[in-house]
Design a protein around this motif. Structure first.
Motif, PDB file in Angstrom:
ATOM      1  N   GLY A 131       2.662  11.960  12.623  1.00  0.00           N
ATOM      2  CA  GLY A 131       1.845  11.620  13.777  1.00  0.00           C
ATOM      3  C   GLY A 131       1.440  10.172  13.844  1.00  0.00           C
ATOM      4  O   GLY A 131       0.689   9.788  14.742  1.00  0.00           O
ATOM      5  N   LYS A 132       1.920   9.337  12.913  1.00  0.00           N
ATOM      6  CA  LYS A 132       1.576   7.926  12.904  1.00  0.00           C
ATOM      7  C   LYS A 132       2.770   7.099  13.338  1.00  0.00           C
ATOM      8  O   LYS A 132       3.915   7.448  13.079  1.00  0.00           O
ATOM      9  CB  LYS A 132       1.134   7.484  11.507  1.00  0.00           C
ATOM     10  N   ILE A 133       2.459   5.951  13.985  1.00  0.00           N
ATOM     11  CA  ILE A 133       3.500   5.053  14.459  1.00  0.00           C
ATOM     12  C   ILE A 133       3.997   4.220  13.267  1.00  0.00           C
ATOM     13  O   ILE A 133       3.213   3.560  12.586  1.00  0.00           O
ATOM     14  CB  ILE A 133       2.971   4.138  15.570  1.00  0.00           C
ATOM     15  N   GLU A 134       5.317   4.243  12.972  1.00  0.00           N
ATOM     16  CA  GLU A 134       5.891   3.505  11.859  1.00  0.00           C
ATOM     17  C   GLU A 134       7.128   2.745  12.348  1.00  0.00           C
ATOM     18  O   GLU A 134       7.844   3.184  13.253  1.00  0.00           O
ATOM     19  CB  GLU A 134       6.321   4.457  10.736  1.00  0.00           C
ATOM     20  N   THR A 135       7.355   1.527  11.643  1.00  0.00           N
ATOM     21  CA  THR A 135       8.580   0.755  11.845  1.00  0.00           C
ATOM     22  C   THR A 135       9.152   0.424  10.467  1.00  0.00           C
ATOM     23  O   THR A 135       8.520   0.686   9.424  1.00  0.00           O
ATOM     24  CB  THR A 135       8.283  -0.536  12.626  1.00  0.00           C
ATOM     25  N   THR A 136      10.350  -0.190  10.443  1.00  0.00           N
ATOM     26  CA  THR A 136      10.947  -0.568   9.152  1.00  0.00           C
ATOM     27  C   THR A 136      10.062  -1.564   8.426  1.00  0.00           C
ATOM     28  O   THR A 136       9.925  -1.529   7.195  1.00  0.00           O
ATOM     29  CB  THR A 136      12.332  -1.172   9.398  1.00  0.00           C
ATOM     30  N   THR A 137       9.469  -2.452   9.178  1.00  0.00           N
ATOM     31  CA  THR A 137       8.576  -3.443   8.561  1.00  0.00           C
ATOM     32  C   THR A 137       7.368  -2.771   7.950  1.00  0.00           C
ATOM     33  O   THR A 137       6.927  -3.096   6.832  1.00  0.00           O
ATOM     34  CB  THR A 137       8.149  -4.488   9.597  1.00  0.00           C
ATOM     35  N   SER A 138       6.763  -1.827   8.686  1.00  0.00           N
ATOM     36  CA  SER A 138       5.582  -1.158   8.145  1.00  0.00           C
ATOM     37  C   SER A 138       5.950  -0.323   6.917  1.00  0.00           C
ATOM     38  O   SER A 138       5.174  -0.244   5.951  1.00  0.00           O
ATOM     39  CB  SER A 138       4.959  -0.281   9.223  1.00  0.00           C
ATOM     40  N   LEU A 139       7.128   0.298   6.943  1.00  0.00           N
ATOM     41  CA  LEU A 139       7.549   1.059   5.779  1.00  0.00           C
ATOM     42  C   LEU A 139       7.758   0.142   4.574  1.00  0.00           C
ATOM     43  O   LEU A 139       7.403   0.472   3.433  1.00  0.00           O
ATOM     44  CB  LEU A 139       8.844   1.821   6.099  1.00  0.00           C
ATOM     45  N   THR A 140       8.378  -1.034   4.809  1.00  0.00           N
ATOM     46  CA  THR A 140       8.597  -1.996   3.728  1.00  0.00           C
ATOM     47  C   THR A 140       7.269  -2.441   3.130  1.00  0.00           C
ATOM     48  O   THR A 140       7.113  -2.557   1.904  1.00  0.00           O
ATOM     49  CB  THR A 140       9.372  -3.206   4.260  1.00  0.00           C
ATOM     50  N   LEU A 141       6.299  -2.726   3.999  1.00  0.00           N
ATOM     51  CA  LEU A 141       4.972  -3.127   3.520  1.00  0.00           C
ATOM     52  C   LEU A 141       4.348  -2.036   2.671  1.00  0.00           C
ATOM     53  O   LEU A 141       3.712  -2.318   1.636  1.00  0.00           O
ATOM     54  CB  LEU A 141       4.070  -3.461   4.720  1.00  0.00           C
ATOM     55  N   ASN A 142       4.478  -0.825   3.093  1.00  0.00           N
ATOM     56  CA  ASN A 142       3.904   0.273   2.310  1.00  0.00           C
ATOM     57  C   ASN A 142       4.569   0.360   0.928  1.00  0.00           C
ATOM     58  O   ASN A 142       3.886   0.546  -0.102  1.00  0.00           O
ATOM     59  CB  ASN A 142       4.076   1.591   3.055  1.00  0.00           C
ATOM     60  N   ASN A 143       5.920   0.224   0.869  1.00  0.00           N
ATOM     61  CA  ASN A 143       6.621   0.297  -0.426  1.00  0.00           C
ATOM     62  C   ASN A 143       6.233  -0.863  -1.329  1.00  0.00           C
ATOM     63  O   ASN A 143       6.007  -0.689  -2.539  1.00  0.00           O
ATOM     64  CB  ASN A 143       8.130   0.299  -0.199  1.00  0.00           C
ATOM     65  N   LEU A 144       6.164  -2.069  -0.747  1.00  0.00           N
ATOM     66  CA  LEU A 144       5.778  -3.240  -1.537  1.00  0.00           C
ATOM     67  C   LEU A 144       4.366  -3.100  -2.074  1.00  0.00           C
ATOM     68  O   LEU A 144       4.069  -3.513  -3.214  1.00  0.00           O
ATOM     69  CB  LEU A 144       5.918  -4.505  -0.693  1.00  0.00           C
ATOM     70  N   ALA A 145       3.517  -2.533  -1.268  1.00  0.00           N
ATOM     71  CA  ALA A 145       2.133  -2.365  -1.723  1.00  0.00           C
ATOM     72  C   ALA A 145       2.075  -1.399  -2.906  1.00  0.00           C
ATOM     73  O   ALA A 145       1.319  -1.615  -3.872  1.00  0.00           O
ATOM     74  CB  ALA A 145       1.275  -1.857  -0.565  1.00  0.00           C
ATOM     75  N   GLU A 146       2.856  -0.335  -2.833  1.00  0.00           N
ATOM     76  CA  GLU A 146       2.868   0.616  -3.938  1.00  0.00           C
ATOM     77  C   GLU A 146       3.446  -0.031  -5.201  1.00  0.00           C
ATOM     78  O   GLU A 146       2.913   0.151  -6.315  1.00  0.00           O
ATOM     79  CB  GLU A 146       3.690   1.838  -3.543  1.00  0.00           C
ATOM     80  N   LYS A 147       4.543  -0.788  -5.082  1.00  0.00           N
ATOM     81  CA  LYS A 147       5.143  -1.450  -6.243  1.00  0.00           C
ATOM     82  C   LYS A 147       4.194  -2.478  -6.841  1.00  0.00           C
ATOM     83  O   LYS A 147       4.072  -2.588  -8.072  1.00  0.00           O
ATOM     84  CB  LYS A 147       6.443  -2.134  -5.841  1.00  0.00           C
ATOM     85  N   LEU A 148       3.559  -3.244  -5.989  1.00  0.00           N
ATOM     86  CA  LEU A 148       2.625  -4.260  -6.481  1.00  0.00           C
ATOM     87  C   LEU A 148       1.511  -3.613  -7.280  1.00  0.00           C
ATOM     88  O   LEU A 148       1.080  -4.140  -8.328  1.00  0.00           O
ATOM     89  CB  LEU A 148       2.070  -5.048  -5.304  1.00  0.00           C
ATOM     90  N   GLN A 149       1.042  -2.480  -6.816  1.00  0.00           N
ATOM     91  CA  GLN A 149      -0.035  -1.793  -7.524  1.00  0.00           C
ATOM     92  C   GLN A 149       0.430  -1.351  -8.917  1.00  0.00           C
ATOM     93  O   GLN A 149      -0.292  -1.505  -9.922  1.00  0.00           O
ATOM     94  CB  GLN A 149      -0.488  -0.579  -6.702  1.00  0.00           C
ATOM     95  N   LYS A 150       1.659  -0.826  -8.997  1.00  0.00           N
ATOM     96  CA  LYS A 150       2.184  -0.384 -10.294  1.00  0.00           C
ATOM     97  C   LYS A 150       2.399  -1.566 -11.239  1.00  0.00           C
ATOM     98  O   LYS A 150       2.067  -1.504 -12.437  1.00  0.00           O
ATOM     99  CB  LYS A 150       3.503   0.349 -10.098  1.00  0.00           C
ATOM    100  N   VAL A 151       2.981  -2.682 -10.751  1.00  0.00           N
ATOM    101  CA  VAL A 151       3.239  -3.848 -11.600  1.00  0.00           C
ATOM    102  C   VAL A 151       1.934  -4.415 -12.120  1.00  0.00           C
ATOM    103  O   VAL A 151       1.824  -4.781 -13.314  1.00  0.00           O
ATOM    104  CB  VAL A 151       4.041  -4.906 -10.819  1.00  0.00           C
TER     105      VAL A 151
END
Length: 732
Positions: free
Chosen positions: A243-263
């Protein structure tokens, strides 16, 4: 002549100055009653006329029968649809408006036309209105044939009467045929009920048709907006996830944010382990425990070291201490091995973090550029939601209307059908006669007060005194059936009459005005026919009857009358003397009454005012003062002639005769104005021919208190015959 001037000047200063009284603003019921009494003949005539017309109308009118049907009209408390533009015509919030609307619908032309058509009343309708009845009675009424005329005739006979404090309505129909009245009344209520049901159904059908078109239009708009939203999403790579609006850029940001948190978490753990392992002051067990994965070998060494320390504690020996040092060196070596690998791991994690941050910054820049796409997408999505809500609401209303159209209830119920009337409704003789009598009285009273308002003749003594600023010295009652000669001699020939008493009162009043004897009194009036000659003659007779020597001069050289009223035959007179044709020995004539002498007018001259203002006139008056106690001059009226002003200037005082209910107040005012401009001495006013029985507001009442046996008074004369009686009552 000097004596004349002296007496004249002296007497002019004797008359009192009257202050003008303020008119009263209070309501005087007696004045109203007297006004009605004065105009009783008009009121009676108009009442009788309207009563006769009411009787003729009643007798000439045809019988009218009324049939009545009873309806119950309930309020429409609910609406089929909650849309203002689809509100039913009967759903009116104000109760009075609702029922008034229903009454007008019953009396509508549409209903009338339908009943006329159903009952085929084209040639059976007849009007029962009073105006139509009068036209039919006169034979000038035409039968209605046009549709509008038929409807008018129908509606004239139809009436609606609500029953108070109820929801019942009585529908009346009047007709000269009782069966037709009942038939039409029943047809009216049945047609009204039917039309009400049809109107409700038609309203529902119209709403259904409108809603079907609206639903179709709304569905087309919804499909169009969904199509636009889908196309935009595909063109701009917009993805909906949960139900949320998503684009490739927003998906990339979400993945990068998760990786940054783990690193960052791993980097913090490695740096913490490195710090613990580098601190040799900490116990070895704590340093070994900081390792994330404790290998079995190190655990075995630590266990062996603990055992050796336990044996050494029980039985210390150099060998045991040696073994303990060896085990500690081995553990330390293993710790150093582990610690040596940590800096490389930490550096790798830092490099990974820098790479993630760079990628995140780049993705954020791209996301900012995509904000406009999100806004446009949101707008398109809201349009879809709005169109979807509207479509669902209209579809719901359409279903409701479809259901309501099949169960439409009528709020109109017929309680009682109209029965054939057994008694006529009108005309009602007693009611019509009562109304005619009341209307006649109202018209008569209105006409009386209108006439009273328009009439400015003298009717009120107080008003006359206020306007003239002169006292009323006497009131002479009206006498019927007497000739002018008889009127002029009433004071002597009928001493017990009310007229004689009035002139004796005037004589007494004049005594207070004229305090000197040998005075000259000029008697005049504003206009002709007000009784100045009669006043002068009767006043002279009153003075003569009292023993005074009186000279009466007829100075009306235009219309003399004293020689006729006093039965004196004279061919010469005042005009001849003033012209020098005769002397004083031929001038004065004796009358039939003792102490009363007359100077007649003589031959009428061409210029009377010139003769009256001559020195001969002044000389005549001066001579008369030496021989008579009272000199009375009867002159012409004031208005329109200069003679009266000349005579007023020669006299010691002037008495003005005013005829009640005949002389106009404006004429009196103008006459007084002219006399005052001539510096005339005014003694007062005499109200003449006062009809006391008519209720005038004069403040005097001569009822023959001392002379009840008088047969020549107004009451005695009135008994002579029927005609005289009717005239005294002002009915002829």
């Amino acid at each position: 002549m000097q004596q004349d001037k002296h007496n004249t000047s002296h007497n002019r200063g004797n008359h009192p100055q009257r202050l003008e009284a303020k008119p009263q603003d209070t309501l005087d019921l007696r004045e109203f009653w007297k006004t009605l009494v004065r105009h009783k003949r008009m009121i009676l005539v108009m009442s009788g006329a309207t009563l006769a017309l009411a009787l003729l109308f009643t007798l000439g009118s045809k019988n009218v029968y009324r049939a009545t049907a009873t309806l119950q009209i309930e309020r429409e408390s609910t609406k089929v649809m909650n849309f203002d533009f689809l509100e039913l015509s009967g759903d009116i919030r104000d109760t009075r408006d609702f029922y008034q609307t229903q009454f007008e619908l019953i009396r509508s032309r549409a209903l009338a036309a339908q009943v006329i058509k159903d009952l085929k009343l084209d040639d059976k309708l007849s009007s029962t209105s009073p105006l139509t009845s009068v036209k039919q009675w006169l034979g000038i009424a035409s039968k209605p044939t046009e549709p509008s005329a038929l409807e008018n005739a129908f509606l004239e006979n139809l009436s609606v009467e609500p029953v108070k404090t109820s929801r019942l309505v009585l529908v009346h129909y009047d007709s000269s045929n009782p069966e037709q009245a009942a038939q039409i009344a029943n047809a009216v209520v049945a047609t009204f009920q039917k039309m009400n049901t049809e109107r409700r159904i038609n309203t529902t059908n119209d709403a259904k048709t409108y809603l079907e078109a609206s639903v179709k239009e709304s569905k087309a708009k919804l499909d169009e907006s969904v199509q636009r939203l889908d196309t935009y999403s595909r063109d701009n790579s917009i993805i909906i996830v949960n139900g949320k609006i998503e684009t490739t850029t927003s998906l990339t940001l979400n993945n990068l944010a998760e990786k940054l948190q783990k690193v960052e978490q791993q980097l913090a753990e490695k740096e913490s382990i490195n710090a613990i392992l580098s601190d040799k002051t900490k116990p070895m067990t704590e340093r070994v425990g900081a390792l994330q994965d404790n290998v079995a070998y190190i655990q075995t060494l630590l266990k062996n070291l603990d055992d050796l320390k336990a044996l050494n504690a029980k039985a210390p020996s150099a060998n045991l201490r040696k073994q303990i040092r060896q085990r500690e060196d081995e553990v330390e070596m293993q710790i150093n091995v582990k610690r040596g690998a940590l800096p490389g791991e930490i550096e790798n994690l830092k490099n990974t973090k820098r790479a993630i941050l760079e990628g995140e910054a780049k993705a954020k820049a791209e996301a900012i550029q995509e904000q406009e796409k999100f806004i446009a997408y949101g707008t398109l999505r809201r349009q879809v939601e709005i169109n979807q809500e509207l479509y669902q609401d209209l579809f719901k209303r359409l279903n409701q209307v479809s259901i309501a159209g099949g169960i439409a209830a009528n709020n109109i119920a017929i309680i009682d059908d109209a029965q054939v009337p057994l008694k006529k409704f009108k005309p009602n003789l007693l009611t019509n006669l009562s109304f005619g009598a009341l209307l006649g009285m109202l018209l008569g009273i209105s006409a009386a007060f209108l006439r009273e308002f328009m009439d400015d003749t003298v009717k009120n003594a107080n008003e006359l005194e206020r306007i003239s600023q002169l006292a009323i010295l006497g009131v002479v009652p009206e006498v019927l059936n007497n000739t002018p000669s008889q009127l002029a001699q009433l004071t002597i020939k009928e001493p017990k009459s009310s007229v004689a008493e009035a002139f004796r009162s005037l004589r007494t009043a004049m005594r207070f005005v004229l305090r000197n004897d040998n005075s000259v009194v000029f008697v005049t009036s504003a206009c002709a026919g007000e009784g100045k000659s009669t006043t002068a003659t009767n006043l002279a007779c009153a003075y003569a009857n009292a023993g005074s020597r009186v000279l009466l001069i007829d100075a009306d050289l235009r219309n003399p009358s004293l020689h006729r009223t006093l039965d004196v035959h004279a061919t010469t007179g005042l005009a001849d003397y003033l012209q020098g044709n005769i002397d004083t020995s031929e001038l004065v004539q004796a009358t039939a009454f003792s102490n009363l002498s007359l100077i007649p007018a003589g031959k009428l001259p061409e210029d009377p005012s010139e003769l009256l203002s001559s020195p001969s006139m002044k000389a005549l008056l001066a001579t008369a003062r030496t021989e008579y106690d009272h000199i009375l001059i009867d002159g012409p009226p004031v208005l329109g002639l200069a003679d009266a002003l000349v005579l007023a200037s020669l006299a010691d005082t002037t008495l003005i005769a005013v005829r009640a209910e005949n002389t106009r107040m404006a004429a009196v005012t103008n006459a007084l104005k002219r006399l005052r401009q001539a510096n005339a001495s005014l003694s007062g006013l005499l109200l003449n021919r006062v009809a006391l029985h008519r209720g005038g507001s004069y403040g005097y009442d001569y009822s023959n208190y001392y002379y009840n046996d008088d047969k020549q008074t107004e009451a005695g004369v009135a008994k002579k015959g029927v005609v005289t009686t009717l005239r005294s009552l002002k009915l002829l």
